[in-house]
Design a protein around this motif. Structure first.
Motif, mmCIF file in Angstrom:
data_model
loop_
_atom_site.group_PDB
_atom_site.id
_atom_site.type_symbol
_atom_site.label_atom_id
_atom_site.label_comp_id
_atom_site.label_asym_id
_atom_site.label_seq_id
_atom_site.Cartn_x
_atom_site.Cartn_y
_atom_site.Cartn_z
ATOM 1 N N ASP A 104 0.680 -0.826 -0.394
ATOM 2 C CA ASP A 104 0.014 0.374 0.061
ATOM 3 C C ASP A 104 0.950 1.585 -0.044
ATOM 4 O O ASP A 104 0.610 2.412 -0.059
ATOM 5 N N TYR A 105 1.834 1.073 -0.242
ATOM 6 C CA TYR A 105 3.417 2.133 -0.226
ATOM 7 C C TYR A 105 3.258 2.561 -0.996
ATOM 8 O O TYR A 105 3.792 1.967 -2.408
ATOM 9 N N GLY A 106 3.180 3.731 -2.436
ATOM 10 C CA GLY A 106 3.629 4.571 -3.709
ATOM 11 C C GLY A 106 4.773 3.790 -4.440
ATOM 12 O O GLY A 106 5.341 3.604 -5.081
ATOM 13 N N GLY A 107 5.743 3.854 -3.273
ATOM 14 C CA GLY A 107 7.621 4.003 -3.411
ATOM 15 C C GLY A 107 7.044 2.793 -3.701
ATOM 16 O O GLY A 107 8.438 2.805 -4.601
ATOM 17 N N GLU A 108 7.012 1.179 -3.364
ATOM 18 C CA GLU A 108 7.048 -0.033 -3.549
ATOM 19 C C GLU A 108 6.615 -0.060 -5.301
ATOM 20 O O GLU A 108 6.186 -1.134 -5.555
ATOM 21 N N TYR A 109 5.791 0.929 -6.527
ATOM 22 C CA TYR A 109 5.035 0.487 -7.835
ATOM 23 C C TYR A 109 5.975 0.801 -7.933
ATOM 24 O O TYR A 109 7.147 1.646 -7.887
ATOM 25 N N ASN A 110 6.214 -0.252 -9.457
ATOM 26 C CA ASN A 110 7.836 0.429 -9.847
ATOM 27 C C ASN A 110 7.199 1.405 -11.274
ATOM 28 O O ASN A 110 7.709 2.014 -12.074
ATOM 29 N N TYR A 111 5.531 1.133 -12.055
ATOM 30 C CA TYR A 111 5.816 1.522 -13.458
ATOM 31 C C TYR A 111 3.900 2.008 -12.704
ATOM 32 O O TYR A 111 2.800 1.881 -11.709
ATOM 33 N N TRP A 112 4.081 3.982 -13.478
ATOM 34 C CA TRP A 112 2.666 4.238 -13.097
ATOM 35 C C TRP A 112 2.191 4.422 -14.352
ATOM 36 O O TRP A 112 2.832 5.078 -15.270
ATOM 37 N N GLY A 113 0.722 4.911 -14.640
ATOM 38 C CA GLY A 113 -0.019 5.120 -15.339
ATOM 39 C C GLY A 113 0.203 7.189 -15.083
ATOM 40 O O GLY A 113 0.446 7.685 -14.168
ATOM 41 N N GLN A 114 -0.583 7.579 -16.153
ATOM 42 C CA GLN A 114 0.043 8.827 -16.188
ATOM 43 C C GLN A 114 -1.733 9.744 -15.356
ATOM 44 O O GLN A 114 -1.851 10.210 -14.809
ATOM 45 N N GLY A 115 -2.630 8.748 -14.976
ATOM 46 C CA GLY A 115 -3.595 9.141 -14.079
ATOM 47 C C GLY A 115 -5.084 9.947 -14.681
ATOM 48 O O GLY A 115 -5.208 10.355 -16.080
ATOM 49 N N THR A 116 -6.126 9.550 -14.023
ATOM 50 C CA THR A 116 -7.656 10.745 -14.261
ATOM 51 C C THR A 116 -8.498 11.225 -13.227
ATOM 52 O O THR A 116 -8.416 10.660 -12.423
ATOM 53 N N GLN A 117 -8.966 12.216 -13.998
ATOM 54 C CA GLN A 117 -9.778 12.781 -13.503
ATOM 55 C C GLN A 117 -11.218 12.560 -12.798
ATOM 56 O O GLN A 117 -11.635 12.132 -13.892
ATOM 57 N N VAL A 118 -11.599 11.958 -11.481
ATOM 58 C CA VAL A 118 -12.679 11.967 -10.818
ATOM 59 C C VAL A 118 -13.116 12.749 -10.014
ATOM 60 O O VAL A 118 -12.678 13.796 -8.985
ATOM 61 N N THR A 119 -14.366 13.384 -10.722
ATOM 62 C CA THR A 119 -14.979 14.572 -10.174
ATOM 63 C C THR A 119 -16.497 14.148 -9.371
ATOM 64 O O THR A 119 -16.794 13.742 -10.407
ATOM 65 N N VAL A 120 -16.524 14.368 -8.047
ATOM 66 C CA VAL A 120 -18.085 13.484 -7.763
ATOM 67 C C VAL A 120 -18.228 15.323 -7.344
ATOM 68 O O VAL A 120 -18.013 15.692 -5.498
ATOM 69 N N SER A 121 -19.248 15.303 -7.175
ATOM 70 C CA SER A 121 -20.087 16.773 -7.197
ATOM 71 C C SER A 121 -21.071 16.573 -6.070
ATOM 72 O O SER A 121 -22.223 15.990 -5.936
ATOM 73 N N SER A 122 -21.415 17.820 -5.200
ATOM 74 C CA SER A 122 -22.606 17.323 -4.259
ATOM 75 C C SER A 122 -23.907 17.534 -4.280
ATOM 76 O O SER A 122 -24.257 18.256 -5.264
#
Length: 122
Positions: A104-122
């Motif tokens: 559960d530690y990001g530093g132990e992950y070797n490869y990463w994707g670019q990310g996708t935005q999730v926005t939840v409106s109230s």
């Protein structure tokens, strides 16, 4: 391994989204796959992970019971099904691959994707 996350968007509170993370390479099935997120002004946090076979999943307490991770090794894809979304789930979501059995530690992950935005409106 190259990772490409997709499926983010704008959704109302209580709604659902499914994120996908497509991986290149023939060794996808060897990796533990994780999802992380980072909200504006906050540190990156662990969301959940799934082991290489898909038999074990792990979740942060904040998403347990609402989010589900699955994977299809034949399609080199991992999914994050997000239900009962809350405004505090708003963040950029990243998929990542680790050679470890679980982390559960990001530093132990070797490869990463670019990310996708999730926005939840109230």
């Amino acid at each position: 391994v190259q990772l490409q996350a997709s499926g983010g968007g704008l959704v109302q509170a209580g709604g659902s989204l499914r994120l996908s993370c497509a991986a290149s390479g023939r060794t996808f099935s060897r990796y533990t796959m994780g999802w992380f997120r980072q909200a504006p002004g906050k540190e990156r946090e662990f969301v959940g992970a799934i082991n290489w076979r898909g038999g074990s999943t792990y979740y942060a307490d904040s998403v347990k019971g609402r989010f589900t991770i699955s994977r299809d090794n034949a399609k080199n894809t991992v999914y994050l099904q997000m239900n009962s979304l809350k405004p505090e789930d708003t963040a950029v979501y990243y998929c990542a691959a680790s050679v470890l059995k679980y982390s559960d530690y990001g530093g132990e992950y070797n490869y990463w994707g670019q990310g996708t935005q999730v926005t939840v409106s109230s």
